[in-house]
Every structure is written in structure tokens, then in C-alpha cells.
Design a protein around this motif. Structure first.
Motif, mmCIF file in Angstrom:
data_model
loop_
_atom_site.group_PDB
_atom_site.id
_atom_site.type_symbol
_atom_site.label_atom_id
_atom_site.label_comp_id
_atom_site.label_asym_id
_atom_site.label_seq_id
_atom_site.Cartn_x
_atom_site.Cartn_y
_atom_site.Cartn_z
ATOM 1 N N LEU A 80 0.863 -1.170 0.000
ATOM 2 C CA LEU A 80 0.000 0.000 0.000
ATOM 3 C C LEU A 80 0.901 1.221 0.000
ATOM 4 N N ASP A 81 0.771 2.030 -1.021
ATOM 5 C CA ASP A 81 1.655 3.184 -1.221
ATOM 6 C C ASP A 81 0.914 4.474 -0.853
ATOM 7 N N GLN A 82 1.433 5.181 0.153
ATOM 8 C CA GLN A 82 0.856 6.482 0.492
ATOM 9 C C GLN A 82 1.913 7.578 0.411
ATOM 10 N N SER A 83 2.890 7.357 -0.457
ATOM 11 C CA SER A 83 3.991 8.314 -0.584
ATOM 12 C C SER A 83 3.527 9.668 -1.118
ATOM 13 N N LYS A 84 2.379 9.698 -1.793
ATOM 14 C CA LYS A 84 1.874 10.963 -2.327
ATOM 15 C C LYS A 84 0.964 11.685 -1.340
ATOM 16 N N LYS A 85 0.710 11.040 -0.195
ATOM 17 C CA LYS A 85 -0.153 11.663 0.806
ATOM 18 C C LYS A 85 0.659 12.599 1.710
ATOM 19 N N PHE A 86 0.057 13.720 2.068
ATOM 20 C CA PHE A 86 0.681 14.596 3.061
ATOM 21 C C PHE A 86 -0.425 15.305 3.834
ATOM 22 N N PRO A 87 -0.437 15.124 5.142
ATOM 23 C CA PRO A 87 0.432 14.190 5.879
ATOM 24 C C PRO A 87 0.012 12.745 5.645
ATOM 25 N N ARG A 88 0.951 11.836 5.877
ATOM 26 C CA ARG A 88 0.623 10.419 5.709
ATOM 27 C C ARG A 88 -0.150 9.910 6.916
ATOM 28 N N TYR A 89 -0.953 8.869 6.685
ATOM 29 C CA TYR A 89 -1.733 8.263 7.759
ATOM 30 C C TYR A 89 -0.890 7.250 8.546
ATOM 31 N N GLU A 90 -1.227 7.083 9.802
ATOM 32 C CA GLU A 90 -0.658 5.985 10.571
ATOM 33 C C GLU A 90 -1.230 4.673 10.050
ATOM 34 N N ILE A 91 -0.378 3.666 9.960
ATOM 35 C CA ILE A 91 -0.807 2.337 9.526
ATOM 36 C C ILE A 91 -0.346 1.315 10.546
ATOM 37 N N LEU A 92 -1.258 0.485 10.972
ATOM 38 C CA LEU A 92 -0.967 -0.601 11.901
ATOM 39 C C LEU A 92 -1.052 -1.918 11.133
ATOM 40 N N LYS A 93 0.039 -2.666 11.123
ATOM 41 C CA LYS A 93 0.056 -3.963 10.434
ATOM 42 C C LYS A 93 -0.066 -5.083 11.461
#
Length: 215
Positions: A80-93
Motif C-alpha cells: 500500500l503506497d501512500q507516498s503521495k499523501k501529506f500528511p501520511r496516515y498511521e498504519i498498523l500492520k
């Protein structure tokens, strides 16, 4: 064992900074405050609801704002790519197989491999969840694993608290006409009813956060 505290764990888990009592050098602490703020995700996780550090390590792979959240196993990869998001979301795996669900249940019940929980809640409506199964050739069984994970009673409180849930299968190959089978239609509808969708890809899958809802 199948953990029945997953919803509570997802909601309460966070990184915690060292207490002031643990700081031996106040001057050094003051000088490094800026760096510590930037490295907040290097802090340890808060205590798990189950009270077990051992289980926490087995269940939680990471919690941070990395640009690419990766699930990888047996040569299959989902990103899952969120490199274009700002700010990025927290992700819990979360590890489901051998983590949230341990033996003997892990050996006898269908379940997916991983869950990515994206903390992108809107007005208290919960976040986004992606159920990920990395499979060999048996795509039909992978579909059953996603379906069983959605229906697992201990995990239902977590699913019910999210605003949308997606299913992802990455396998060695996709059988022809799999989309015409009853099991595919059933699982597709299950995710649709939770405001998500189902996608199956071969070998590797990368998708941007903003493309999750695209069919």
C-alpha cells in the motif's frame, strides 16, 4: 487461541515516550528533544490490552507513517503506497496467521495472513482496513480465507468499527473465470457491504491509497 481484544488493541496501541524518571541527563534530554519528536515512532508501543509483550510482538508488525506498507510472504508481495499523501496516515500492520490467531486454532481455521489498519477516520466513523492473503495457486481457498476472517466472531467488533474494509489476494496465478464462481461473488458482496471491494492480482500488487476504491 483467537484474540478477542483486537478492537481494543487497535484503538489503544500507540508509541509512548520514555518517562522523565528514566532520563538520567536532563541537559542531554533537552538538547535532543527535537530529534526525539521526529523519531516518535522509535518509542516502544504502549502496553497491550492482553498484558503480554510476547503476544504483542507476534501480533503487531509495525505502527507508523511509512510511505509504503508491505506484506510479503513466499515470494508474493502486497504494497500500500501512500507516498503521495501529506500528511501520511498511521498504519498498523497485524499478523493474523500465527499472531492474532495462534495454534491450535491457526492450524484448523481459515484466516488471512495480514491486516493493514489505516487510521484515516472521518468524524469518528472509524478507519480503513485491508485484509491481505498471499497465496500460491489455490485462489478459491484464498477467497474462503478472506470470508472466514470477516466472519470470525472474535474479530467482528473490529470490522464493525471501521468505515470501510477491502480484500486483497496476491497469488501465483489467477484461475480463468474465477470471477464467475459463487465463492468469488459471495466474498465480493461481503466487502461491498462494508463499503470496500475485492481485488486479485498475480505475483505482486502495489496500489496507492487513493486508488483503493477503484475497481
Amino acid at each position: 487461541m483467537i484474540c478477542d481484544k483486537v478492537k481494543e488493541c487497535v484503538e489503544k496501541t500507540q508509541h509512548i515516550s520514555p518517562s522523565e524518571k528514566a532520563e538520567k541527563n536532563r541537559a542531554k534530554k533537552a538538547a535532543s528533544n527535537k530529534q526525539k519528536k521526529e523519531d516518535a515512532y522509535q518509542y516502544p508501543l504502549s502496553e497491550a490490552p492482553c498484558g503480554s509483550d510476547e503476544y504483542q510482538k507476534k501480533c503487531i508488525a509495525f505502527l507508523d507513517i511509512r510511505s509504503q506498507a508491505k506484506c510479503e510472504e513466499n515470494g508474493k508481495t502486497y504494497i500500500l503506497d501512500q507516498s503521495k499523501k501529506f500528511p501520511r496516515y498511521e498504519i498498523l500492520k497485524l499478523h493474523i496467521d500465527k499472531g492474532i490467531i495462534t495454534d491450535p486454532e491457526a492450524s484448523i481455521v481459515n484466516k488471512c495472513d495480514y491486516v493493514l489498519q489505516i487510521k484515516d477516520s472521518l468524524k469518528g466513523e472509524g478507519g480503513t482496513v485491508i485484509l491481505v492473503e498471499l497465496k500460491g495457486k489455490d485462489t478459491k481457498h484464498a477467497l474462503k480465507q478472506l470470508q472466514a476472517t470477516l466472519n470470525q466472531k472474535e474479530l467482528r467488533p473490529l470490522w464493525d468499527s471501521q468505515r470501510r474494509i477491502f480484500g486483497r489476494i496476491v497469488g501465483k496465478s489467477m484461475p480463468p473465470r474465477i470471477q464467475n464462481t459463487d465463492i468469488y461473488m459471495d466474498v465480493k458482496e461481503a466487502f461491498f457491504c462494508r463499503f470496500g471491494n475485492l481485488k486479485i492480482r498475480e505475483e505482486n500488487m502495489r496500489e496507492e491509497y487513493d486508488e483503493l476504491g477503484h475497481v
